[in-house]
Motif scaffolding. Sequence first.
Motif, mmCIF file in Angstrom:
data_model
loop_
_atom_site.group_PDB
_atom_site.id
_atom_site.type_symbol
_atom_site.label_atom_id
_atom_site.label_comp_id
_atom_site.label_asym_id
_atom_site.label_seq_id
_atom_site.Cartn_x
_atom_site.Cartn_y
_atom_site.Cartn_z
ATOM 1 N N PHE A 331 0.793 -1.228 0.000
ATOM 2 C CA PHE A 331 0.000 0.000 0.000
ATOM 3 C C PHE A 331 0.827 1.280 0.000
ATOM 4 N N GLU A 332 2.089 1.202 0.420
ATOM 5 C CA GLU A 332 2.881 2.425 0.567
ATOM 6 C C GLU A 332 2.950 3.260 -0.715
ATOM 7 N N PRO A 333 3.146 2.666 -1.906
ATOM 8 C CA PRO A 333 3.191 3.503 -3.109
ATOM 9 C C PRO A 333 1.885 4.246 -3.392
ATOM 10 N N LEU A 334 0.781 3.758 -2.804
ATOM 11 C CA LEU A 334 -0.521 4.359 -3.078
ATOM 12 C C LEU A 334 -0.929 5.412 -2.039
ATOM 13 N N ILE A 335 -0.207 5.445 -0.925
ATOM 14 C CA ILE A 335 -0.563 6.359 0.157
ATOM 15 C C ILE A 335 -0.536 7.826 -0.280
ATOM 16 N N PRO A 336 0.472 8.284 -1.055
ATOM 17 C CA PRO A 336 0.434 9.694 -1.481
ATOM 18 C C PRO A 336 -0.840 10.063 -2.225
ATOM 19 N N HIS A 337 -1.382 9.121 -2.998
ATOM 20 C CA HIS A 337 -2.600 9.404 -3.762
ATOM 21 C C HIS A 337 -3.837 9.380 -2.859
ATOM 22 N N LEU A 338 -3.796 8.522 -1.826
ATOM 23 C CA LEU A 338 -4.875 8.537 -0.835
ATOM 24 C C LEU A 338 -4.901 9.862 -0.079
ATOM 25 N N THR A 339 -3.715 10.355 0.268
ATOM 26 C CA THR A 339 -3.670 11.600 1.038
ATOM 27 C C THR A 339 -4.156 12.792 0.214
ATOM 28 N N ILE A 340 -4.014 12.728 -1.106
ATOM 29 C CA ILE A 340 -4.570 13.794 -1.953
ATOM 30 C C ILE A 340 -6.081 13.871 -1.751
ATOM 31 N N ALA A 341 -6.738 12.704 -1.758
ATOM 32 C CA ALA A 341 -8.192 12.671 -1.556
ATOM 33 C C ALA A 341 -8.557 13.192 -0.169
ATOM 34 N N ALA A 342 -7.766 12.804 0.839
ATOM 35 C CA ALA A 342 -8.085 13.193 2.211
ATOM 36 C C ALA A 342 -7.748 14.652 2.510
ATOM 37 N N ASP A 343 -6.642 15.139 1.934
ATOM 38 C CA ASP A 343 -6.164 16.485 2.270
ATOM 39 C C ASP A 343 -6.700 17.569 1.340
ATOM 40 N N GLU A 344 -6.867 17.241 0.045
ATOM 41 C CA GLU A 344 -7.210 18.271 -0.930
ATOM 42 C C GLU A 344 -8.607 18.124 -1.536
ATOM 43 N N LEU A 345 -9.078 16.886 -1.634
ATOM 44 C CA LEU A 345 -10.307 16.653 -2.399
ATOM 45 C C LEU A 345 -11.438 16.079 -1.551
ATOM 46 N N VAL A 346 -11.352 16.249 -0.241
ATOM 47 C CA VAL A 346 -12.333 15.608 0.631
ATOM 48 C C VAL A 346 -13.760 16.086 0.350
ATOM 49 N N THR A 347 -13.896 17.290 -0.193
ATOM 50 C CA THR A 347 -15.222 17.806 -0.541
ATOM 51 C C THR A 347 -15.925 16.892 -1.533
ATOM 52 N N TRP A 348 -15.143 16.223 -2.379
ATOM 53 C CA TRP A 348 -15.725 15.385 -3.440
ATOM 54 C C TRP A 348 -15.773 13.910 -3.059
ATOM 55 N N VAL A 349 -15.410 13.585 -1.823
ATOM 56 C CA VAL A 349 -15.545 12.213 -1.329
ATOM 57 C C VAL A 349 -16.975 12.020 -0.842
ATOM 58 N N LYS A 350 -17.607 10.935 -1.261
ATOM 59 C CA LYS A 350 -18.983 10.665 -0.840
ATOM 60 C C LYS A 350 -19.058 10.516 0.677
ATOM 61 N N ASP A 351 -20.208 10.884 1.244
ATOM 62 C CA ASP A 351 -20.378 10.823 2.693
ATOM 63 C C ASP A 351 -20.074 9.436 3.250
ATOM 64 N N GLY A 352 -20.573 8.421 2.557
ATOM 65 C CA GLY A 352 -20.384 7.057 3.046
ATOM 66 C C GLY A 352 -18.971 6.531 2.892
ATOM 67 N N ASP A 353 -18.126 7.260 2.144
ATOM 68 C CA ASP A 353 -16.750 6.817 1.910
ATOM 69 C C ASP A 353 -15.739 7.473 2.832
ATOM 70 N N ILE A 354 -16.175 8.459 3.604
ATOM 71 C CA ILE A 354 -15.258 9.176 4.488
ATOM 72 C C ILE A 354 -14.578 8.206 5.453
ATOM 73 N N LEU A 355 -15.358 7.324 6.079
ATOM 74 C CA LEU A 355 -14.815 6.415 7.074
ATOM 75 C C LEU A 355 -13.751 5.511 6.472
ATOM 76 N N GLY A 356 -14.044 4.907 5.301
ATOM 77 C CA GLY A 356 -13.097 3.983 4.694
ATOM 78 C C GLY A 356 -11.790 4.656 4.317
ATOM 79 N N LEU A 357 -11.867 5.865 3.773
ATOM 80 C CA LEU A 357 -10.674 6.589 3.349
ATOM 81 C C LEU A 357 -9.781 6.928 4.541
ATOM 82 N N PHE A 358 -10.344 7.570 5.558
ATOM 83 C CA PHE A 358 -9.527 8.047 6.671
ATOM 84 C C PHE A 358 -9.104 6.916 7.609
ATOM 85 N N THR A 359 -9.978 5.926 7.780
ATOM 86 C CA THR A 359 -9.601 4.781 8.613
ATOM 87 C C THR A 359 -8.452 4.019 7.978
#
Length: 767
Positions: A331-359
């Motif tokens: 998973f380490e190579p993918l973490i920078p791309h996950l953090t983009i969603a969490a840090d910059e694009l969280v507005t566009w993350v579906k409500d039900g997906d917030i838990l899965g992304l941040f957890t």
Amino acid sequence: MGGIGKTELALQYGWKEWHNKTYPGGICWVNGADSDPGLNILSFARQYLKLTILDEGTLAERVAYCWRNWLAGDTLIIFDDVGDYQRIKDFLPPKQEKRFKVLITTRREFLAGTIENYAVEVLDEEPAVDLLRSYVTDGRIDVEIEQAKLLCRDLGYLPLALELVARLLKRRKDWTLGKIRDKLAEKGLDEKILQRDPKFADEMTAQRGVKAAFDLSWQELDSEPAAQKLALYLSLFALAPFPKSLIEGLFPDEDKDEIEEWLTDSLVDLNLVQCLDNGWYELHTLLRRYFRDKLELSADVETAKKAYCRAIVPIGKAIPETTTLEDIERFEPLIPHLTIAADELVTWVKDGDILGLFTGLGSFYRGQGRYQDAEPYLEHCRILTRQRLGDNHPHVAVSLNNLALLYDSQGRYSEAEPLYQKALSLYKRLLGNNHPNMAQSLNNLAELYRNQGRYAEAELLHQEALSLRKRLLGDHHPDVALSLNNLAALYYSQGRYSEAEPLLKKALSLYKRLLGDNHPHIASSLNNLAGLYDSQGKYGEAEPLYQQALSLRKRLLGDHHPDVAQSLNNLAELYRNQGRYGEAEPLYQQALSLRKRLLGDHHPDVAQSLNNLAELYRNQGRYGEAEPLHQEALSLSKRLLGDNHPDVAQSLNNLALLYNSQGRHGEAEPLHQEALSLRKRLLGDNHPDVAQSLNNLSLLYDCQGRYAEAEPLYQEAIAIALRTLGENHPHTQTIYRNYLLMLSKLPDEELAQRFPAELVEIVRGLR
């Protein structure tokens, strides 16, 4: 890639070989982008070769005439900035004429199968800094060398960008590199620094600035809107390699072969995207900024960001709660791309997906012991789930539980408890009393109470969690094994060894059957069973289990993990108990160093390591080294755990032992009494640690000749040790021997009067 320095390299090669007289037939430069290559060759032949070329025939025939009548000797023909091979194909020298050498510069990855390719890459850090230094000769680069390296990184080591910045620095002698970095960070490619200054017209090969250089490649995609759209979407990825599977995930409704065509035949071919090994791709830092600027102005911006989040969230959901080295590597190579969603694009993350992304992000970091990295994501998850879903939603309870678990791991018990309690209350209200999440919540709160020494409260919750899990999941489930293991750990903490052992063995057997031999839970179970055997004095049985747990943890979790530190500490403790001090010391030191690095200086495990290393020094008579460690451990335990905790009692006891060993009886006595009182209150009257405190206080009185005070304490300690440890335990034997040694100091008359003849003979034999 635009701005890489292709033309400059070709020019420098040409001039070098001109001066070396490598090509007596001459060197011909043909502009392959802005003019007709054939006419360019004819013009060159007329001007420099003095050929008379008739206007009859096709252009290709007239160029062929030039090749037939060229000067004798090897000749170099340079076609610069060729975008389409077909434009130059008919004007190339004949292949059979080996004296003609052809050099082509292009932004294309592939021109023709017959052409040997040489990819021109960006510079490495050292030559990039050298390039700056070659223009800015006043020493500023070396004075600000770290800023210079960062500036090179900001510019992606692109020669054109570096040259433009260097030329400006040369003119602006009062500018710092930090100032330029700030300007670039604010405006990016729109910063004037990266635009070509007309003042440099006679000094630079490049005819344009960075953005204009990229525009040339972008314009070649004007007839391929799908490829342009893909480039815009790719700008959302972090500045790190990304796999093709994620690219395809951006366009779930498109044919994969179509996506491959946009990607490879267009973007990769124009060097706008770099193809790495094994289906991974990467964007240059300045191209990413170029594409992102275009995306923000496009009609696709909202759609693109939603698509990115939709594609990336499943990765977060796939990260297991308990991670191994294999998981981290995957998973380490993918973490920078996950953090983009969490840090910059969280507005566009579906409500039900917030838990899965941040957890997922929290589990990735917490599983490595990187608690400080995990905390902001788990805290943000708690806030966002509540904002998006309201106060009464199961995801809110999960987020509370996860944050509490992190605090628990850090020894921040007072912060963890209200979160655990709130999560438990929420689960009860939303899911009822019969749900696996309820059992997990009960288990976690029970573990917190155990860590705090609140054993009576912990036992009730652990038993309830175990019962619930068995009822809901059956007897053969990893969560049942976890509850068995945790309840056993509680019994162990209470000195209830006979109750703990069958539970630990059952948990270990269940884990092995369900999870196989290679899982972190197996290592924890082995460690706990070894700890039980160690406490029972079964050192021969404990050692191989400790070693197996340590080996498994290193293999699964890596050398730098809190569980590895725990195993090192426990194995060292076993060696100390056996008097193998030389083997114990390096393990204690490794554990302490690792815990400080991973957990910080203020953590209960650090206090434990300080205490244990101090005990080793005391055992070795190294009192001067032991005392400051014991005092630091006691102070840290009190600050982190409060005055009423078993670890505080242990620290008080050990510091008192040190003072006693130094003959400082007046300082030792109140500490021994405080430790005994605390242990009785927290652990009850029937616990091995109480027996230890009674023995130590007796030994103090014994050393002072206060035999009447020592004797009843020795007798009480022996009775407890016999009940809890058995007569063959080393601790029981030690207490009994101390008692007999004290009796040997009494007069014969008193011995004969008070004790059986058999005991009197044993005592006399000790004199």
